[in-house]
Design an enzyme around this catalytic site. Structure first.
Site, PDB file in Angstrom:
ATOM      1  N   LYS A   1     -12.864   0.141 -11.924  1.00  0.00           N
ATOM      2  CA  LYS A   1     -13.960   1.094 -11.724  1.00  0.00           C
ATOM      3  C   LYS A   1     -15.173   0.749 -12.576  1.00  0.00           C
ATOM      4  O   LYS A   1     -16.309   0.977 -12.161  1.00  0.00           O
ATOM      5  CB  LYS A   1     -13.487   2.521 -12.016  1.00  0.00           C
ATOM      6  CG  LYS A   1     -12.637   3.054 -10.886  1.00  0.00           C
ATOM      7  CD  LYS A   1     -12.514   4.542 -10.918  1.00  0.00           C
ATOM      8  CE  LYS A   1     -11.793   5.038  -9.687  1.00  0.00           C
ATOM      9  NZ  LYS A   1     -11.306   6.395  -9.807  1.00  0.00           N
TER      10      LYS A   1
ATOM     11  N   LYS B   1      -7.688  -3.313  -1.396  1.00  0.00           N
ATOM     12  CA  LYS B   1      -7.026  -2.161  -0.782  1.00  0.00           C
ATOM     13  C   LYS B   1      -8.006  -1.303   0.008  1.00  0.00           C
ATOM     14  O   LYS B   1      -9.203  -1.276  -0.303  1.00  0.00           O
ATOM     15  CB  LYS B   1      -6.276  -1.335  -1.842  1.00  0.00           C
ATOM     16  CG  LYS B   1      -7.158  -0.659  -2.833  1.00  0.00           C
ATOM     17  CD  LYS B   1      -6.393   0.361  -3.674  1.00  0.00           C
ATOM     18  CE  LYS B   1      -7.435   1.174  -4.430  1.00  0.00           C
ATOM     19  NZ  LYS B   1      -7.033   2.373  -5.027  1.00  0.00           N
TER      20      LYS B   1
ATOM     21  N   LYS C   1     -10.997   5.162   0.361  1.00  0.00           N
ATOM     22  CA  LYS C   1     -11.824   6.174   1.037  1.00  0.00           C
ATOM     23  C   LYS C   1     -13.261   6.182   0.529  1.00  0.00           C
ATOM     24  O   LYS C   1     -14.144   6.697   1.189  1.00  0.00           O
ATOM     25  CB  LYS C   1     -11.191   7.568   0.905  1.00  0.00           C
ATOM     26  CG  LYS C   1     -11.017   8.056  -0.532  1.00  0.00           C
ATOM     27  CD  LYS C   1     -10.474   9.464  -0.550  1.00  0.00           C
ATOM     28  CE  LYS C   1      -9.493   9.742  -1.662  1.00  0.00           C
ATOM     29  NZ  LYS C   1      -9.832   9.314  -3.016  1.00  0.00           N
TER      30      LYS C   1
HETATM   31  P1  TYM Z   1      -6.874   8.716  -4.876  1.00  0.00           P
HETATM   32  O1  TYM Z   1      -7.732   9.901  -4.631  1.00  0.00           O
HETATM   33  O2  TYM Z   1      -7.543   7.407  -5.110  1.00  0.00           O
HETATM   34  O3  TYM Z   1      -5.863   8.504  -3.676  1.00  0.00           O
HETATM   35  C1  TYM Z   1      -5.075   9.546  -3.183  1.00  0.00           C
HETATM   36  C2  TYM Z   1      -3.684   9.064  -2.843  1.00  0.00           C
HETATM   37  O4  TYM Z   1      -3.737   8.023  -1.852  1.00  0.00           O
HETATM   38  C3  TYM Z   1      -3.061   6.874  -2.338  1.00  0.00           C
HETATM   39  N1  TYM Z   1      -3.774   5.674  -1.880  1.00  0.00           N
HETATM   40  C4  TYM Z   1      -3.211   4.697  -1.177  1.00  0.00           C
HETATM   41  N2  TYM Z   1      -1.971   4.529  -0.709  1.00  0.00           N
HETATM   42  C5  TYM Z   1      -1.713   3.390  -0.001  1.00  0.00           C
HETATM   43  N3  TYM Z   1      -2.652   2.426   0.222  1.00  0.00           N
HETATM   44  C6  TYM Z   1      -3.913   2.568  -0.246  1.00  0.00           C
HETATM   45  N4  TYM Z   1      -4.831   1.640  -0.009  1.00  0.00           N
HETATM   46  C7  TYM Z   1      -4.248   3.756  -0.989  1.00  0.00           C
HETATM   47  N5  TYM Z   1      -5.379   4.204  -1.558  1.00  0.00           N
HETATM   48  C8  TYM Z   1      -5.076   5.390  -2.109  1.00  0.00           C
HETATM   49  C9  TYM Z   1      -3.123   6.976  -3.848  1.00  0.00           C
HETATM   50  O5  TYM Z   1      -2.116   6.208  -4.466  1.00  0.00           O
HETATM   51  C10 TYM Z   1      -2.959   8.463  -4.052  1.00  0.00           C
HETATM   52  O6  TYM Z   1      -1.606   8.812  -4.009  1.00  0.00           O
HETATM   53  N6  TYM Z   1      -5.649   9.369  -9.648  1.00  0.00           N
HETATM   54  C11 TYM Z   1      -5.335   9.761  -8.284  1.00  0.00           C
HETATM   55  C12 TYM Z   1      -5.539  11.257  -8.033  1.00  0.00           C
HETATM   56  C13 TYM Z   1      -4.787  12.168  -8.942  1.00  0.00           C
HETATM   57  C14 TYM Z   1      -3.398  12.431  -8.899  1.00  0.00           C
HETATM   58  C15 TYM Z   1      -3.164  13.402  -9.908  1.00  0.00           C
HETATM   59  C16 TYM Z   1      -2.360  11.956  -8.105  1.00  0.00           C
HETATM   60  C17 TYM Z   1      -5.327  12.916  -9.939  1.00  0.00           C
HETATM   61  N7  TYM Z   1      -4.349  13.673 -10.529  1.00  0.00           N
HETATM   62  C18 TYM Z   1      -1.888  13.898 -10.147  1.00  0.00           C
HETATM   63  C19 TYM Z   1      -1.074  12.475  -8.353  1.00  0.00           C
HETATM   64  C20 TYM Z   1      -0.856  13.415  -9.358  1.00  0.00           C
HETATM   65  C21 TYM Z   1      -6.254   9.017  -7.354  1.00  0.00           C
HETATM   66  O7  TYM Z   1      -7.277   8.529  -7.741  1.00  0.00           O
HETATM   67  O8  TYM Z   1      -5.857   9.031  -6.056  1.00  0.00           O
END
Ligand code: TYM
Length: 336
Positions: free
Chosen positions: A115, A197, A200
């Site tokens: 990031k 990867k 979004k």
């Molecule tokens: P975030 O918002 O980037 O993504 C949300 C969820 O989607 C999954 N993900 C993916 N899975 C497969 N392939 C991909 N290319 C891909 N991109 C994203 C992520 O692994 C995630 O599960 N830090 C976290 C958000 C968060 C969180 C939490 C998650 C904050 N607090 C507590 C679990 C528990 C994040 O940035 O996810």
């Protein structure tokens, strides 16, 4: 939540259009699991502002996410769906955890490194302490299981370490959460660049398929997805094709083997055309439900109100316990 069920918790940052990678990597498991666990699914808005957001769009997006959580099948009667910033205890616990988090652990986080590379103009300390807020999201509710994609594994490890550290330093307080990462589809790749990867928040929307993309757009994006110049549909041909097969497998529940067998003697164009249709059909009921509820602000606000009050009850209890254990004077004793 007074029962013998274990607790599952997860969250997504409202930092772009929810895409099929989020669905395959995380949300699919949420839906499966909500029957058997006490479930909490958060819209983690405080995390998303570590990257600049347009305020009016962020607010709108939180409602859109809420609707998409409901539309994919999260049941607000069975699971708690809440907006992170509505429960200030997340920030209170974060502070306490900050005081036991080694700087070295945070500087090793690959997401922080990624990031900071991408946001050179805004390398803020929130990006650095982001994993501590994530740990507080999880530990605040004593989650046992955290369904996420593979990219969150390192954050989960830090969370486990912090929970153990706190438990050892004070006394047993937090459950040690396990990640739940799908066997296939834990890392869905970008359609145009299968070496990175799918994300979004990608500025190039051709790299991803949003849960709300219309059928024509889905067909076009899949048609243009980068593969290779081989002829047989074989998982080992290229990263691009493997990624498309993973997406196919995840939406159709067919194994890689079954997919390869089915396409023997067929063309890439047949495969891509079927994949487009499978995604369209899978997203159709989600999009239908979404359009039915997105305009009903009263319904959505009622869900937020009821659910965040349930979440706050749990959060308050944890924070009181944590404050007492670290030696802070309880405010409750002053009220008589
Ligand atoms: P975030 O918002 O980037 O993504 C949300 C969820 O989607 C999954 N993900 C993916 N899975 C497969 N392939 C991909 N290319 C891909 N991109 C994203 C992520 O692994 C995630 O599960 N830090 C976290 C958000 C968060 C969180 C939490 C998650 C904050 N607090 C507590 C679990 C528990 C994040 O940035 O996810």
């Amino acid at each position: 939540m007074k029962n013998n069920k274990k607790t599952v918790l997860s969250g997504i940052q409202p930092s772009g259009e929810l895409c099929i990678a989020n669905y395959i990597g995380a949300m699919k498991n949420w839906i499966k699991i909500q029957e058997d666990y006490n479930s909490i699914f958060l819209i983690v808005d405080l995390h998303s502002i570590t990257v600049s957001q347009v305020p009016s769009e962020l607010r709108k997006r939180c409602y859109s996410y809420l609707c998409q959580y409901l539309a994919v099948g999260i049941d607000p009667e069975k699971s708690i769906i809440a907006i992170q910033s509505h429960i200030p205890e997340h920030l209170e616990l974060m502070w306490i955890l900050n005081t036991i988090t080694p700087l070295g652990d945070l500087s090793r986080m690959t997401q922080f490194k990624d990031k900071t590379k991408k946001n050179k103009e805004n390398i803020n300390s929130g990006l650095f302490t982001y994993p501590v807020l994530m740990a507080s999201d999880i530990l605040l509710y004593n989650a046992d299981l955290v369904p996420v994609g593979a990219d969150q594994k390192q954050h989960l490890e830090l969370t486990r370490n912090l929970a153990e550290k706190f438990n050892n330093k004070f006394s047993p307080t937090f459950s040690i959460p396990d990640p739940l990462i799908p066997e296939r589809g834990s890392r869905i790749m970008s359609l145009q660049d299968p070496n990175s990867k799918m994300s979004k928040s990608d500025a190039n929307l051709n790299n991803l398929i949003s849960l709300l993309d219309d059928p024509d757009l889905i067909v076009r994006k899949i048609k243009r997805a980068v593969t290779d110049s081989k002829s047989e549909i074989n998982y080992t041909n290229s990263k691009g094709l493997a990624n498309l097969i993973d997406i196919y497998s995840s939406f159709s529940e067919k194994s890689i083997d079954e997919i390869e067998q089915f396409y023997i003697g067929k063309q890439y164009s047949d495969f891509k055309s079927d994949l487009g249709q499978i995604i369209i059909e899978s997203l159709k009921p989600i999009q239908k439900k979404y359009s039915q509820i997105i305009k009903d602000k009263t319904y959505l606000d009622t869900i937020l109100k009821n659910n965040s009050s349930k979440a706050s009850q749990i959060a308050r209890k944890t924070i009181s316990k944590v404050y007492r254990k670290v030696g802070l004077v309880s405010k409750a004793r002053l009220i008589y």
